[in-house]
Enzyme design. Structure first.
Site, PDB file in Angstrom:
ATOM      1  N   CYS A   1       0.834  -1.211   0.000  1.00  0.00           N
ATOM      2  CA  CYS A   1       0.000   0.000   0.000  1.00  0.00           C
ATOM      3  C   CYS A   1       0.864   1.255   0.000  1.00  0.00           C
ATOM      4  CB  CYS A   1      -0.907   0.004   1.229  1.00  0.00           C
ATOM      5  SG  CYS A   1      -1.981   1.458   1.324  1.00  0.00           S
TER       6      CYS A   1
ATOM      7  N   CYS B   1      -0.544   6.016   7.199  1.00  0.00           N
ATOM      8  CA  CYS B   1      -1.878   5.603   7.625  1.00  0.00           C
ATOM      9  C   CYS B   1      -1.772   4.758   8.887  1.00  0.00           C
ATOM     10  CB  CYS B   1      -2.542   4.803   6.509  1.00  0.00           C
ATOM     11  SG  CYS B   1      -4.130   4.075   6.963  1.00  0.00           S
TER      12      CYS B   1
ATOM     13  N   CYS C   1      -2.734  -0.067   9.139  1.00  0.00           N
ATOM     14  CA  CYS C   1      -1.945  -1.295   9.054  1.00  0.00           C
ATOM     15  C   CYS C   1      -0.572  -1.066   9.679  1.00  0.00           C
ATOM     16  CB  CYS C   1      -1.766  -1.739   7.600  1.00  0.00           C
ATOM     17  SG  CYS C   1      -3.291  -2.298   6.795  1.00  0.00           S
TER      18      CYS C   1
ATOM     19  N   CYS D   1      -6.936   1.046  -0.913  1.00  0.00           N
ATOM     20  CA  CYS D   1      -6.928   0.325   0.354  1.00  0.00           C
ATOM     21  C   CYS D   1      -6.863  -1.163   0.030  1.00  0.00           C
ATOM     22  CB  CYS D   1      -8.173   0.646   1.174  1.00  0.00           C
ATOM     23  SG  CYS D   1      -8.176  -0.176   2.793  1.00  0.00           S
TER      24      CYS D   1
ATOM     25  N   GLN E   1     -19.374  -9.406  10.875  1.00  0.00           N
ATOM     26  CA  GLN E   1     -17.967  -9.782  10.750  1.00  0.00           C
ATOM     27  C   GLN E   1     -17.370  -9.070   9.537  1.00  0.00           C
ATOM     28  OE1 GLN E   1     -16.222 -11.436  12.912  1.00  0.00           O
ATOM     29  NE2 GLN E   1     -17.851 -12.257  14.206  1.00  0.00           N
TER      30      GLN E   1
ATOM     31  N   TYR F   1     -24.951 -13.365  22.800  1.00  0.00           N
ATOM     32  CA  TYR F   1     -24.387 -12.239  22.036  1.00  0.00           C
ATOM     33  C   TYR F   1     -24.508 -12.581  20.544  1.00  0.00           C
ATOM     34  CZ  TYR F   1     -22.148 -11.668  26.610  1.00  0.00           C
ATOM     35  OH  TYR F   1     -21.896 -11.565  27.962  1.00  0.00           O
TER      36      TYR F   1
ATOM     37  N   CYS G   1     -12.859 -11.584  19.936  1.00  0.00           N
ATOM     38  CA  CYS G   1     -12.000 -10.646  19.214  1.00  0.00           C
ATOM     39  C   CYS G   1     -10.916 -10.087  20.119  1.00  0.00           C
ATOM     40  CB  CYS G   1     -12.835  -9.511  18.621  1.00  0.00           C
ATOM     41  SG  CYS G   1     -13.732  -8.545  19.866  1.00  0.00           S
TER      42      CYS G   1
END
Length: 429
Positions: free
Chosen positions: A77, A83, A86, A161, A266, A293, A387
């Site tokens: 990228c 940015c 990442c 992106c 997701q 959840y 997560c």
């Protein structure tokens, strides 16, 4: 508690910069920075590299790589390094994945947990269907749009992106035009939550100042015209429809679900499918399943092909969407759903009397209150989706202390080139 003269909420003053230092990177830390003895943290560096770093204190900046690792690759990228999205595009993919798996193993180890860790699922470039894009004033007909800079509130106006689905990347110019009318109030700092659905692009906008009455009729008309020109499916502002051509729909297993505005989904469809397939394989033979959840039914409808499911989530619009989608999925064993805050009012141990299997997929804060009830229940199998490995490990310790074992863990690299790692863990008594 140690006192401090620094006022709360204010950033610490930067350490005085000294002369450049040459260091050898020993490992990569939890946030993706290389770590040398000291410790000294240097971003965009890899184990074994000799680098020159500038700045002061523990956190330095990379000035030059003097001796590069064989694992160093060219970042794909053009925005990488500026940015903030990442951190690890410079690392060869196999070594990068191995680091994520080891991070997961170490995090579990902090809670004295050992388990079989399976080969990870790895998302590919160009597969993200969900982005959060910050908008700032630009020209009258076009806003600036992109991600926050690394360690900065400044906006990086992106043109490409590599993690995004190409259809979202192609929509960036149209999203800039649509965001242009959002700055009537100087305090507005909009974020466009963009989701690719089967009916087209769905955008939920937050951060537009509303105390002054929100957008004017003229601004709303300009926004709607830009959305129509781009053929977006829907645009909402804090949940209120500002433009609607089609109801955004996603397929979750056998069901077609009409998404509520701003609904959680997701980020990568292939990651969702991999996690769901793994979870379904683990619950084979279940007689009745609780999906806690559950959101809009990421796992619910797939689980309901195995056994009847009791689905619970604190977000009432998600439960309404899930319930409405039941009719689109023939052949289910049965689904009942309830809107319920599982932190304030967890499902009690006694309520699991007729349930033998549970899946839970909590937010990053984990499910400590609900885990305590699961530990006290007679449930025989639990699948935990997370997560956040740290809160997962904390909750897993509660279950293990109650007699469960963590049999196996599937690492999931859904957020490509970030330090973030997700997982699905399987517990049995």
């Amino acid at each position: 508690m140690r006192s401090s003269s620094r006022r709360p909420g204010r950033p610490e003053s930067p350490k005085p910069a000294g002369p450049p230092v040459e260091v050898v990177i020993e490992t990569v830390g939890g946030e993706g920075d290389g770590v040398a003895a000291g410790p000294i943290y240097v971003p965009f560096t890899l184990p074994g590299e000799r680098v020159r770093a500038v700045g002061g204190g523990e956190r330095r900046e990379l000035e030059a790589v003097l001796s590069a690792s064989a694992e160093r690759v060219a970042p794909p990228c053009p925005h990488f390094g500026v940015c903030g999205g990442c951190a690890l595009q410079h690392w060869e993919h196999g070594a990068y994945l191995a680091w994520k798996v080891e991070r997961l193993r170490t995090t579990l180890g902090l809670q004295r947990i050992e388990s079989e860790i399976l080969a990870p699922f790895a998302a590919k470039p160009g597969t993200r269907r969900r982005l959060a894009l910050h908008a700032r004033p630009g020209k009258r007909a076009e806003a600036r749009l992109g991600y926050k800079g690394r360690k900065s509130w400044d906006l990086v106006d992106i043109t490409v992106c590599p993690i995004a689905d190409p259809r979202l990347e192609a929509a960036l110019p149209a999203l800039r035009r649509m965001a242009a009318p959002l700055f009537e109030h100087p305090k507005s700092a909009p974020t466009l939550h963009v989701t690719l659905t089967s009916e087209g692009i769905d955008v939920d906008i937050t951060g537009v100042e509303r105390k002054s009455g929100g957008l004017s009729a003229d601004a709303r008309m300009r926004l709607a015209e830009a959305a129509a020109e781009a053929d977006f499916a829907r645009v909402t502002m804090d949940g209120d429809v500002a433009y609607g051509a089609r109801q955004p729909v996603v397929r979750l297993g056998p069901a077609a679900v009409a998404l509520p505005p701003g609904a959680f989904l997701q980020a990568v469809p292939e990651a969702e499918a991999a996690m769901a397939a793994f979870a379904v394989a683990q619950v084979a033979g279940a007689e009745r399943i609780a999906d806690l959840y559950c959101g809009v039914g990421t796992f619910t409808f797939r689980l309901a092909q195995v056994a009847p499911v009791y689905a619970v989530d604190g977000h009432a619009p998600a439960i309404r969407a899930l319930t409405s989608a039941i009719s689109t999925a023939p052949g289910l064993k049965g689904v009942t759903a309830e809107a319920r805050d599982l932190t304030r009012r967890p499902v009690l141990a006694v309520e699991f009397k007729k349930i033998d299997t549970v899946l839970f997929d909590p937010p990053r804060a984990g499910a400590l209150e609900q885990t305590a009830e699961l530990a006290a229940s007679k449930v025989s199998k639990i699948v935990g989706v997370s997560c956040n490995p740290a809160t997962f490990a904390r909750d897993a310790r509660v279950l293990i202390d109650a007699g469960f074992s963590l049999d196996r863990v599937l690492p999931v690299d859904q957020f490509l080139w970030s330090p973030h790692v997700e997982l699905v863990g399987v517990f049995s008594r």
